[in-house]
Motif scaffolding. Structure first.
Motif, mmCIF file in Angstrom:
data_model
loop_
_atom_site.group_PDB
_atom_site.id
_atom_site.type_symbol
_atom_site.label_atom_id
_atom_site.label_comp_id
_atom_site.label_asym_id
_atom_site.label_seq_id
_atom_site.Cartn_x
_atom_site.Cartn_y
_atom_site.Cartn_z
ATOM 1 N N VAL A 21 45.039 33.833 43.585
ATOM 2 C CA VAL A 21 43.957 33.992 42.612
ATOM 3 C C VAL A 21 44.438 34.846 41.447
ATOM 4 C CG1 VAL A 21 41.680 35.030 42.224
ATOM 5 C CG2 VAL A 21 42.111 33.682 44.293
ATOM 6 N N LYS A 22 44.095 34.418 40.232
ATOM 7 C CA LYS A 22 44.431 35.157 39.020
ATOM 8 C C LYS A 22 43.231 35.988 38.550
ATOM 9 C CE LYS A 22 48.574 33.348 38.185
ATOM 10 N NZ LYS A 22 49.819 34.169 38.172
ATOM 11 N N VAL A 23 43.562 37.167 37.977
ATOM 12 C CA VAL A 23 42.556 37.980 37.297
ATOM 13 C C VAL A 23 42.748 37.728 35.809
ATOM 14 C CG1 VAL A 23 41.695 40.303 36.866
ATOM 15 C CG2 VAL A 23 42.595 39.705 39.133
ATOM 16 N N TYR A 24 41.795 37.043 35.175
ATOM 17 C CA TYR A 24 41.924 36.683 33.760
ATOM 18 C C TYR A 24 41.325 37.770 32.880
ATOM 19 C CZ TYR A 24 43.315 32.119 35.480
ATOM 20 O OH TYR A 24 43.967 31.098 36.119
ATOM 21 N N ALA A 25 41.779 39.015 33.147
ATOM 22 C CA ALA A 25 41.321 40.171 32.384
ATOM 23 C C ALA A 25 42.268 41.318 32.698
ATOM 24 C CB ALA A 25 39.890 40.549 32.781
ATOM 25 N N LYS A 26 42.093 42.459 32.010
ATOM 26 C CA LYS A 26 42.925 43.628 32.293
ATOM 27 C C LYS A 26 42.638 44.197 33.673
ATOM 28 C CE LYS A 26 43.658 45.258 27.554
ATOM 29 N NZ LYS A 26 43.505 46.423 26.639
ATOM 30 N N LYS A 27 41.409 43.965 34.169
ATOM 31 C CA LYS A 27 41.028 44.556 35.444
ATOM 32 C C LYS A 27 39.929 43.736 36.098
ATOM 33 C CE LYS A 27 37.715 47.599 33.101
ATOM 34 N NZ LYS A 27 37.305 48.996 32.842
ATOM 35 N N TRP A 28 39.824 43.922 37.417
ATOM 36 C CA TRP A 28 38.698 43.397 38.178
ATOM 37 C C TRP A 28 37.997 44.577 38.825
ATOM 38 C CZ3 TRP A 28 38.485 42.805 43.858
ATOM 39 C CH2 TRP A 28 37.254 42.287 44.286
ATOM 40 N N GLU A 29 36.673 44.673 38.624
ATOM 41 C CA GLU A 29 35.888 45.786 39.159
ATOM 42 C C GLU A 29 34.979 45.274 40.276
ATOM 43 O OE1 GLU A 29 34.822 48.936 35.951
ATOM 44 O OE2 GLU A 29 34.573 46.968 34.990
ATOM 45 N N PRO A 30 35.377 45.498 41.536
ATOM 46 C CA PRO A 30 34.537 45.021 42.645
ATOM 47 C C PRO A 30 33.217 45.782 42.718
ATOM 48 C CG PRO A 30 36.298 46.423 43.463
ATOM 49 C CD PRO A 30 36.574 46.219 42.012
ATOM 50 N N LYS A 31 32.225 45.129 43.274
ATOM 51 C CA LYS A 31 30.940 45.778 43.491
ATOM 52 C C LYS A 31 31.001 46.628 44.760
ATOM 53 C CE LYS A 31 28.091 42.297 41.164
ATOM 54 N NZ LYS A 31 29.209 41.571 40.526
ATOM 55 N N ASN A 32 30.097 47.566 44.865
ATOM 56 C CA ASN A 32 30.049 48.459 46.028
ATOM 57 C C ASN A 32 29.863 47.664 47.320
ATOM 58 O OD1 ASN A 32 29.864 50.926 47.481
ATOM 59 N ND2 ASN A 32 27.624 50.769 47.440
ATOM 60 N N GLY A 33 30.687 47.972 48.319
ATOM 61 C CA GLY A 33 30.544 47.340 49.622
ATOM 62 C C GLY A 33 31.333 46.061 49.806
ATOM 63 N N VAL A 34 32.165 45.697 48.833
ATOM 64 C CA VAL A 34 32.968 44.473 48.954
ATOM 65 C C VAL A 34 34.183 44.734 49.843
ATOM 66 C CG1 VAL A 34 34.500 42.895 47.707
ATOM 67 C CG2 VAL A 34 32.243 43.438 46.782
ATOM 68 N N VAL A 35 34.436 43.806 50.760
ATOM 69 C CA VAL A 35 35.661 43.792 51.568
ATOM 70 C C VAL A 35 36.420 42.538 51.185
ATOM 71 C CG1 VAL A 35 36.647 43.698 53.881
ATOM 72 C CG2 VAL A 35 34.537 45.006 53.472
ATOM 73 N N LEU A 36 37.637 42.700 50.648
ATOM 74 C CA LEU A 36 38.431 41.554 50.226
ATOM 75 C C LEU A 36 39.636 41.404 51.139
ATOM 76 C CD1 LEU A 36 38.929 39.242 48.216
ATOM 77 C CD2 LEU A 36 40.307 40.852 46.869
ATOM 78 N N ASP A 37 39.720 40.249 51.795
ATOM 79 C CA ASP A 37 40.844 39.903 52.659
ATOM 80 C C ASP A 37 41.779 39.007 51.849
ATOM 81 O OD1 ASP A 37 42.612 38.968 54.571
ATOM 82 O OD2 ASP A 37 41.069 38.319 55.987
ATOM 83 N N LEU A 38 43.006 39.497 51.589
ATOM 84 C CA LEU A 38 43.968 38.696 50.833
ATOM 85 C C LEU A 38 44.368 37.431 51.589
ATOM 86 C CD1 LEU A 38 46.211 41.592 49.492
ATOM 87 C CD2 LEU A 38 44.509 40.300 48.202
ATOM 88 N N ASN A 39 44.301 37.486 52.911
ATOM 89 C CA ASN A 39 44.528 36.300 53.743
ATOM 90 C C ASN A 39 45.906 35.673 53.483
ATOM 91 O OD1 ASN A 39 43.668 34.429 55.710
ATOM 92 N ND2 ASN A 39 42.933 32.998 54.135
ATOM 93 N N GLY A 40 46.888 36.537 53.155
ATOM 94 C CA GLY A 40 48.235 36.041 52.927
ATOM 95 C C GLY A 40 48.500 35.547 51.523
ATOM 96 N N TYR A 41 47.529 35.627 50.630
ATOM 97 C CA TYR A 41 47.686 35.133 49.263
ATOM 98 C C TYR A 41 47.888 36.276 48.276
ATOM 99 C CZ TYR A 41 46.195 30.632 51.114
ATOM 100 O OH TYR A 41 46.117 29.468 51.829
ATOM 101 N N THR A 42 48.135 35.917 47.013
ATOM 102 C CA THR A 42 48.421 36.886 45.959
ATOM 103 C C THR A 42 47.263 36.988 44.986
ATOM 104 O OG1 THR A 42 50.809 36.516 46.085
ATOM 105 C CG2 THR A 42 49.956 37.449 44.033
ATOM 106 N N LEU A 43 46.888 38.236 44.683
ATOM 107 C CA LEU A 43 45.909 38.519 43.636
ATOM 108 C C LEU A 43 46.676 39.143 42.477
ATOM 109 C CD1 LEU A 43 42.889 38.738 42.729
ATOM 110 C CD2 LEU A 43 42.918 41.052 43.677
ATOM 111 N N SER A 44 46.703 38.473 41.328
ATOM 112 C CA SER A 44 47.513 38.967 40.213
ATOM 113 C C SER A 44 46.754 38.865 38.896
ATOM 114 C CB SER A 44 48.820 38.176 40.114
ATOM 115 O OG SER A 44 48.573 36.804 39.851
ATOM 116 N N SER A 45 47.076 39.822 38.005
ATOM 117 C CA SER A 45 46.483 39.826 36.673
ATOM 118 C C SER A 45 47.476 39.237 35.683
ATOM 119 C CB SER A 45 46.117 41.247 36.245
ATOM 120 O OG SER A 45 45.682 41.257 34.891
ATOM 121 N N ILE A 46 46.981 38.436 34.763
ATOM 122 C CA ILE A 46 47.856 37.830 33.753
ATOM 123 C C ILE A 46 48.017 38.739 32.542
ATOM 124 C CG2 ILE A 46 47.144 35.533 34.513
ATOM 125 C CD1 ILE A 46 45.567 35.305 31.856
#
Length: 333
Positions: A21-46
């Motif tokens: 998954v790409k972050v199409y911004a300088k940053k991603w701001e999760p909401k309170n209480g979010v649990v993110l499982d990368l599940n073996g994948y890449t989270l990257s900002s462009i």
């Protein structure tokens, strides 16, 4: 809930990536209480970031959890920026809480312009807790805090590895608290300027706190640098001798348990030679060791004061007396 885009995260809950998954911004701001499982994948900002953000930016009042149920330990599940982009992996603002149970924060660079501190994670008044033996912060770059820069707030490292970072593994400002427990490893990190070992860098009065669960890691798991003189305190309130779990990045020193402290002491393989210099103030001469090897634990060589005779002057010579103080004898071969 499986997601292919961060826009699918609507609020608190458990989410897992089903693709890179790409972050199409300088940053991603999760909401309170979010649990993110990368599940073996890449989270990257462009995009490149700036001072107050990372690929993931955790704001005031937000608790965010990162895990990687399918990829930890296999080089998968990564938070990074695309090649050529400058910026941190994660930024934890004051009042923010970041729990890391899995995944790798890697390939981030904070070395050009602003920011220049905290390549992997920057803690600015918030709390970062690293759990799980397979979590890692590795191969990030910054002027200082290539792995983690704790400017203020708390960094609790209960497990995991911080390695292969350039610009220190962990930089601990004296306004921050760095606590280690269980099985942490901070090794294989280097100084930006000359490539020498620089794992946990303790600034000024900063020191390490050992958590209530103690340390179960192998010996030499945490390298330490402190640029003050010999007998510098690196940990306080240490009732158990954990000196073997640590090592000095500068091999002129060794870690020893003295009282309830861990200190950097001169290695027995290294000798110190006093270079005495003398200054006079009226009738008092003071000796000071001028050797700058930072190994001297007795820089003050004491002093002598020449005192005139107190007998009545009758035109003949009267012997003066020399009164010494401190360890004046150390000023002589």
């Amino acid at each position: 809930q499986g997601i292919t885009s961060l826009s699918s995260i609507s609020g608190a809950g458990y989410y897992y990536l089903t693709k890179n998954v790409k972050v199409y911004a300088k940053k991603w701001e999760p909401k309170n209480g979010v649990v993110l499982d990368l599940n073996g994948y890449t989270l990257s900002s462009i995009y490149s970031g700036d001072f107050n953000n990372g690929v993931i930016t955790i704001g005031k009042g937000v608790t965010f959890t990162l895990t990687d149920c399918n990829g930890s330990g296999n080089g998968k599940g990564i938070v990074t920026r695309d090649s050529g982009q400058n910026g941190r992996g994660v930024y934890v603002a004051g009042g923010g809480v970041f729990y890391m149970y899995g995944g790798t924060i890697s390939g981030n660079s904070a070395k050009v312009g602003d920011p220049v501190y905290g390549g992997g994670v920057y803690v600015s008044g918030g709390t970062f807790t690293m759990n799980g033996k397979t979590t890692s912060v590795s191969n990030n770059t910054a002027t200082n805090g290539g792995g983690v820069y704790a400017a203020s707030g708390k960094f609790n490292m209960n497990d995991g590895a911080i390695s292969g970072n350039t610009g220190n593994g962990v930089f601990v400002h004296d306004h921050a608290t760095f606590t280690v427990s269980k099985t942490p490893t901070v090794t294989g990190n280097t100084n930006t300027k000359n490539g020498t070992a620089s794992n946990v860098y303790l600034m000024g009065s900063a020191y390490i706190t050992i958590g209530k669960d103690g340390l179960n890691c192998v010996d030499g798991s945490i390298g330490v640098t402190k640029t003050t003189r010999v007998r510098s305190v690196i940990a306080e309130n240490v009732s158990t001798d954990y000196s073997g779990k640590f090592s000095s990045d500068d091999k002129q020193y060794v870690v020893k348990h003295e009282g309830n402290q861990l200190v950097l002491a001169a290695s027995s393989a290294v000798t110190h030679t006093h270079i005495w210099t003398y200054t006079a103030n009226n009738a008092t001469i003071t000796a000071i060791c001028a050797n700058t090897d930072n190994l001297c634990n007795a820089t003050n060589g004491g002093s002598v004061t020449i005192k005139a005779s107190t007998t009545t002057h009758d035109g003949t010579e009267k012997p003066a007396t020399v009164e010494k103080s401190g360890n004046w004898q150390s000023a002589f071969p």
